[in-house]
Structure formats: structure tokens, C-alpha cells
Design a protein around this motif. Structure first.
Motif, PDB file in Angstrom:
ATOM      1  N   LEU A 160       0.832  -1.192   0.000  1.00 28.59           N
ATOM      2  CA  LEU A 160       0.000   0.000   0.000  1.00 28.59           C
ATOM      3  C   LEU A 160       0.877   1.256   0.000  1.00 28.59           C
ATOM      4  N   LEU A 161       1.890   1.256   0.823  1.00 18.84           N
ATOM      5  CA  LEU A 161       2.801   2.394   0.897  1.00 18.84           C
ATOM      6  C   LEU A 161       3.559   2.587  -0.416  1.00 18.84           C
ATOM      7  N   ASP A 162       4.012   1.504  -1.006  1.00 23.49           N
ATOM      8  CA  ASP A 162       4.708   1.603  -2.298  1.00 23.49           C
ATOM      9  C   ASP A 162       3.796   2.210  -3.361  1.00 23.49           C
ATOM     10  N   ARG A 163       2.552   1.774  -3.386  1.00 24.77           N
ATOM     11  CA  ARG A 163       1.604   2.320  -4.356  1.00 24.77           C
ATOM     12  C   ARG A 163       1.342   3.799  -4.082  1.00 24.77           C
ATOM     13  N   ALA A 164       1.233   4.162  -2.816  1.00 27.03           N
ATOM     14  CA  ALA A 164       0.995   5.566  -2.463  1.00 27.03           C
ATOM     15  C   ALA A 164       2.181   6.430  -2.877  1.00 27.03           C
ATOM     16  N   LYS A 165       3.386   5.908  -2.675  1.00 26.59           N
ATOM     17  CA  LYS A 165       4.588   6.652  -3.074  1.00 26.59           C
ATOM     18  C   LYS A 165       4.644   6.849  -4.586  1.00 26.59           C
ATOM     19  N   ASP A 166       3.980   5.967  -5.316  1.00 28.84           N
ATOM     20  CA  ASP A 166       3.909   6.074  -6.780  1.00 28.84           C
ATOM     21  C   ASP A 166       2.686   6.879  -7.232  1.00 28.84           C
ATOM     22  N   ASN A 167       2.111   7.649  -6.326  1.00 21.71           N
ATOM     23  CA  ASN A 167       0.958   8.526  -6.604  1.00 21.71           C
ATOM     24  C   ASN A 167      -0.329   7.796  -6.946  1.00 21.71           C
ATOM     25  N   ASP A 168      -0.512   6.604  -6.409  1.00 19.75           N
ATOM     26  CA  ASP A 168      -1.776   5.888  -6.586  1.00 19.75           C
ATOM     27  C   ASP A 168      -2.786   6.517  -5.631  1.00 19.75           C
ATOM     28  N   SER A 169      -3.755   7.227  -6.186  1.00 21.04           N
ATOM     29  CA  SER A 169      -4.694   7.976  -5.344  1.00 21.04           C
ATOM     30  C   SER A 169      -5.524   7.064  -4.442  1.00 21.04           C
ATOM     31  N   GLU A 170      -5.856   5.866  -4.896  1.00 19.77           N
ATOM     32  CA  GLU A 170      -6.619   4.941  -4.051  1.00 19.77           C
ATOM     33  C   GLU A 170      -5.783   4.504  -2.847  1.00 19.77           C
TER      34      GLU A 170
END
Length: 67
Positions: A6-16
Motif C-alpha cells: 500500500l505504501l509503495d503504491r501511495a509513493k507512486d501517486n496511486d490515489s486509491e
């Protein structure tokens, strides 16, 4: 999905992913947005901005994952 994913996706600007993390930490952000037992919207805004900055700056290499 694990927290790390989840954190990796957030760091990649995944808004969800960012929203999911935000919802996880919302109670804490609200708690730290209280001044004199009252909700302070300016502090809330600062807390939210800093939360987004923290996601971007977080370095998971600094965490000891072996236990």
C-alpha cells in the motif's frame, strides 16, 4: 494487500492507496488537530499536508523488517 504494498503504491501517486492510508490514519490526524479540546481546521490542514509529505519521504530501508 500488505501495508508495504500500500505504501509503495501511495509513493507512486496511486490515489486509491493514498486515500486508504489516509483513512487508516484519520483518527490520529484528527486527534492531533485538536487545540484546547477543539478541532482546529488550520492544524488539520497542516496535518494532512505533512501526512502526504511523510508518505513521499518514507524510506522503508530504514526499518528493520527482520524480527
Amino acid at each position: 494487500m500488505s501495508f508495504e504494498e500500500l505504501l509503495d503504491r501511495a509513493k507512486d501517486n496511486d490515489s486509491e492507496a493514498i486515500l486508504e492510508l489516509f483513512e487508516m490514519y484519520r483518527p490520529l490526524l484528527v486527534t492531533y488537530s485538536m487545540l484546547d479540546e477543539r478541532f482546529d481546521p488550520d492544524t488539520w490542514q497542516q496535518q494532512c499536508q505533512q501526512f502526504l509529505v511523510a508518505i513521499k519521504r518514507f524510506d522503508k530501508k530504514r526499518i528493520d523488517t527482520e524480527k
